[in-house]
Design a protein around this motif. Structure first.
Motif, PDB file in Angstrom:
ATOM      1  N   VAL A 107     -33.925   1.163 -13.420  1.00 24.93           N
ATOM      2  CA  VAL A 107     -33.426   0.898 -12.076  1.00 24.93           C
ATOM      3  C   VAL A 107     -31.923   1.132 -11.985  1.00 24.93           C
ATOM      4  CG1 VAL A 107     -33.314  -0.810 -10.224  1.00 24.93           C
ATOM      5  CG2 VAL A 107     -35.204  -0.899 -11.874  1.00 24.93           C
ATOM      6  N   TYR A 108     -31.510   1.795 -10.911  1.00 27.51           N
ATOM      7  CA  TYR A 108     -30.090   1.964 -10.623  1.00 27.51           C
ATOM      8  C   TYR A 108     -29.792   1.304  -9.278  1.00 27.51           C
ATOM      9  CZ  TYR A 108     -25.748   4.183  -9.068  1.00 27.51           C
ATOM     10  OH  TYR A 108     -24.479   4.407  -8.580  1.00 27.51           O
ATOM     11  N   ASP A 109     -28.807   0.383  -9.250  1.00 24.62           N
ATOM     12  CA  ASP A 109     -28.465  -0.364  -8.043  1.00 24.62           C
ATOM     13  C   ASP A 109     -27.006  -0.179  -7.667  1.00 24.62           C
ATOM     14  OD1 ASP A 109     -30.891  -1.807  -7.257  1.00 24.62           O
ATOM     15  OD2 ASP A 109     -30.708  -2.797  -9.197  1.00 24.62           O
ATOM     16  N   THR A 110     -26.774  -0.061  -6.354  1.00 28.47           N
ATOM     17  CA  THR A 110     -25.425   0.226  -5.875  1.00 28.47           C
ATOM     18  C   THR A 110     -24.871  -0.815  -4.904  1.00 28.47           C
ATOM     19  OG1 THR A 110     -26.297   1.529  -4.028  1.00 28.47           O
ATOM     20  CG2 THR A 110     -25.801   2.715  -6.068  1.00 28.47           C
ATOM     21  N   HIS A 111     -25.751  -1.594  -4.244  1.00 30.85           N
ATOM     22  CA  HIS A 111     -25.268  -2.499  -3.196  1.00 30.85           C
ATOM     23  C   HIS A 111     -25.504  -3.973  -3.498  1.00 30.85           C
ATOM     24  CE1 HIS A 111     -25.815   1.368  -1.025  1.00 30.85           C
ATOM     25  NE2 HIS A 111     -24.680   1.002  -0.487  1.00 30.85           N
ATOM     26  N   ILE A 112     -26.650  -4.290  -4.048  1.00 34.23           N
ATOM     27  CA  ILE A 112     -26.975  -5.672  -4.391  1.00 34.23           C
ATOM     28  C   ILE A 112     -27.652  -5.695  -5.756  1.00 34.23           C
ATOM     29  CG2 ILE A 112     -27.208  -6.443  -1.990  1.00 34.23           C
ATOM     30  CD1 ILE A 112     -30.253  -6.255  -2.352  1.00 34.23           C
ATOM     31  N   VAL A 113     -27.709  -6.875  -6.345  1.00 37.45           N
ATOM     32  CA  VAL A 113     -28.458  -7.062  -7.586  1.00 37.45           C
ATOM     33  C   VAL A 113     -29.924  -6.782  -7.301  1.00 37.45           C
ATOM     34  CG1 VAL A 113     -29.180  -8.761  -9.315  1.00 37.45           C
ATOM     35  CG2 VAL A 113     -26.814  -8.759  -8.466  1.00 37.45           C
ATOM     36  N   ARG A 121     -19.113  -8.804  -5.540  1.00 40.83           N
ATOM     37  CA  ARG A 121     -19.357  -9.081  -4.124  1.00 40.83           C
ATOM     38  C   ARG A 121     -20.058 -10.436  -4.023  1.00 40.83           C
ATOM     39  NH1 ARG A 121     -22.181  -4.681  -2.907  1.00 40.83           N
ATOM     40  NH2 ARG A 121     -20.286  -3.529  -2.373  1.00 40.83           N
ATOM     41  N   PRO A 122     -19.370 -11.487  -3.579  1.00 40.61           N
ATOM     42  CA  PRO A 122     -19.922 -12.854  -3.635  1.00 40.61           C
ATOM     43  C   PRO A 122     -20.898 -13.166  -2.510  1.00 40.61           C
ATOM     44  CG  PRO A 122     -17.730 -12.921  -2.704  1.00 40.61           C
ATOM     45  CD  PRO A 122     -17.992 -11.477  -3.058  1.00 40.61           C
ATOM     46  N   LEU A 123     -22.014 -12.470  -2.467  1.00 40.66           N
ATOM     47  CA  LEU A 123     -23.002 -12.732  -1.427  1.00 40.66           C
ATOM     48  C   LEU A 123     -23.487 -14.177  -1.513  1.00 40.66           C
ATOM     49  CD1 LEU A 123     -25.221  -9.507  -1.479  1.00 40.66           C
ATOM     50  CD2 LEU A 123     -23.272 -10.044  -0.021  1.00 40.66           C
ATOM     51  N   PHE A 162     -31.561  -1.553 -16.444  1.00 42.60           N
ATOM     52  CA  PHE A 162     -30.878  -1.600 -15.159  1.00 42.60           C
ATOM     53  C   PHE A 162     -29.451  -1.083 -15.330  1.00 42.60           C
ATOM     54  CE2 PHE A 162     -34.025  -4.906 -15.315  1.00 42.60           C
ATOM     55  CZ  PHE A 162     -34.624  -4.899 -14.066  1.00 42.60           C
ATOM     56  N   VAL A 163     -29.037  -0.208 -14.433  1.00 38.42           N
ATOM     57  CA  VAL A 163     -27.637   0.184 -14.334  1.00 38.42           C
ATOM     58  C   VAL A 163     -27.139  -0.364 -13.003  1.00 38.42           C
ATOM     59  CG1 VAL A 163     -25.980   2.071 -14.189  1.00 38.42           C
ATOM     60  CG2 VAL A 163     -27.940   2.253 -15.736  1.00 38.42           C
ATOM     61  N   ILE A 164     -26.108  -1.207 -13.059  1.00 40.29           N
ATOM     62  CA  ILE A 164     -25.604  -1.897 -11.872  1.00 40.29           C
ATOM     63  C   ILE A 164     -24.137  -1.551 -11.672  1.00 40.29           C
ATOM     64  CG2 ILE A 164     -25.329  -4.133 -10.732  1.00 40.29           C
ATOM     65  CD1 ILE A 164     -27.353  -5.284 -12.703  1.00 40.29           C
ATOM     66  N   ILE A 197     -43.162   8.226 -11.814  1.00 38.76           N
ATOM     67  CA  ILE A 197     -42.984   8.143 -10.365  1.00 38.76           C
ATOM     68  C   ILE A 197     -41.576   7.627 -10.086  1.00 38.76           C
ATOM     69  CG2 ILE A 197     -43.842   7.035  -8.247  1.00 38.76           C
ATOM     70  CD1 ILE A 197     -46.522   6.678  -9.843  1.00 38.76           C
ATOM     71  N   ALA A 198     -40.977   8.101  -9.009  1.00 41.40           N
ATOM     72  CA  ALA A 198     -39.662   7.629  -8.598  1.00 41.40           C
ATOM     73  C   ALA A 198     -39.767   6.980  -7.228  1.00 41.40           C
ATOM     74  CB  ALA A 198     -38.660   8.782  -8.556  1.00 41.40           C
ATOM     75  N   TYR A 199     -39.084   5.859  -7.063  1.00 36.65           N
ATOM     76  CA  TYR A 199     -39.026   5.171  -5.781  1.00 36.65           C
ATOM     77  C   TYR A 199     -37.588   5.175  -5.302  1.00 36.65           C
ATOM     78  CZ  TYR A 199     -39.009   1.373  -2.353  1.00 36.65           C
ATOM     79  OH  TYR A 199     -38.834   0.630  -1.216  1.00 36.65           O
ATOM     80  N   VAL A 200     -37.368   5.689  -4.105  1.00 37.27           N
ATOM     81  CA  VAL A 200     -36.025   5.743  -3.531  1.00 37.27           C
ATOM     82  C   VAL A 200     -36.063   4.978  -2.220  1.00 37.27           C
ATOM     83  CG1 VAL A 200     -34.168   7.229  -2.665  1.00 37.27           C
ATOM     84  CG2 VAL A 200     -35.597   7.987  -4.583  1.00 37.27           C
ATOM     85  N   GLU A 201     -35.270   3.922  -2.131  1.00 36.26           N
ATOM     86  CA  GLU A 201     -35.265   3.080  -0.940  1.00 36.26           C
ATOM     87  C   GLU A 201     -34.014   3.351  -0.127  1.00 36.26           C
ATOM     88  OE1 GLU A 201     -35.137  -1.670   0.214  1.00 36.26           O
ATOM     89  OE2 GLU A 201     -36.145  -1.018  -1.620  1.00 36.26           O
TER      90      GLU A 201
END
Length: 284
Positions: A116-122, A181-183, A172-174, A235-239
């Motif tokens: 998983v690669y994440d850019t905006h939230i955990v 970002r203190p959500l 995971f790459v975060i 399979i790849a999932y892109v949201e």
């Protein structure tokens, strides 16, 4: 599958309107009511025996709320439903997810590898309950309190993937910016950072942080998830807003696999990443 499945451009991945998931809830509700009437049990009596209000039982029967797995097990036993209700439990659980994520959630639950690669939230697999609630509360258009509760519980239920057997390989790459970002506020973020440290110590979990100062970056197109099934399908999932999709065509998946390999090489190592999380935790 050979083509990507995509969400209609008219759909909104925030608050889904009536969708295919509501169908299984209506079917379950009809079966629940049929078995309750056959057993001669009133809603008030059933609620009292199982710890639910009569109005909640009515909401389950009318397909307006998603019944938790524990309720389904108890109701099946109480009403002597012969495991008819229990057999619907998996499909009912999937109805907790927004429509655009249901197929991905099923694949995720059966995967032998998740990257998983994440850019905006955990990522949801790593979120605490408080952090998840903050994320859903901030979503626009606004979600109802009932929907927020259901989405939070569904998100937490996904985390059983870390303990099921055989253990899936997960990484995971975060982005570092996600961790600063203190959500939800400082206390929520502190709990989230502590949880990341615990998750990163699992044998089957690698967490890597992509520092803000990196001059080379292979993931500028945005977040994605790579899934490998027990049958060896990749399979790849892109949201993305209104365009979330699953890619099964080999060339598209290979392109994202290449990106992820480069991202892992450019990010901090798992040990270095846990160290930077510890430093951020000390600063909160």
């Amino acid at each position: 599958m050979s083509e990507p499945t995509r969400q209609s451009e008219d759909e909104d991945p925030g608050e889904a309107a009536p969708d295919p998931g509501s169908g299984i809830l209506r079917v379950f509700g009809r079966q629940l009511k049929r078995f309750r009437i056959r057993a001669g049990v009133e809603r008030t009596e059933m609620g009292a025996r199982l710890g639910y209000s009569a109005s909640t039982i009515a909401a389950y029967e009318q397909g307006r709320r998603v019944p938790p797995p524990r309720f389904i097990d108890q109701a099946d036993d109480l009403l002597d439903a012969g495991e008819v209700l229990k057999e619907m439990k998996e499909e009912v659980a999937r109805a907790q997810y927004p429509a655009f994520f249901r197929d991905a959630a099923k694949l995720e639950a059966e995967a032998v590898e998740l990257h998983v690669y994440d850019t905006h939230i955990v990522n949801g697999l790593l979120q605490t309950e408080e952090y998840a609630r903050a994320v859903f509360t901030m979503r626009r258009p606004l979600l109802s309190e009932e929907t927020i509760d259901e989405r939070v519980q569904a998100r937490l239920a996904r985390q059983s993937t870390f303990t099921r057997q055989p253990l899936p390989t997960t990484s995971f790459v975060i982005e570092e910016s996600v961790l600063t970002r203190p959500l939800g506020g400082a206390n929520v973020m502190r709990g989230q950072l502590e949880h990341l440290l615990l998750c990163g110590q699992r044998r089957n979990v690698d967490i890597q942080v992509m520092p803000n100062g990196r001059e080379e970056h292979a993931g500028l197109a945005g977040p994605f998830t790579l899934i490998e099934t027990i049958e060896g399908r990749r399979i790849a999932y892109v949201e993305a807003y209104k365009h979330s999709r699953l890619y099964t065509e080999r060339q598209s998946v290979r392109e994202l696999e290449e990106q992820y390999g480069l991202l892992r090489a450019q990010a901090l190592t798992p040990r270095e990443s846990l160290e930077i999380i510890e430093k951020l935790l000390g600063a909160t």
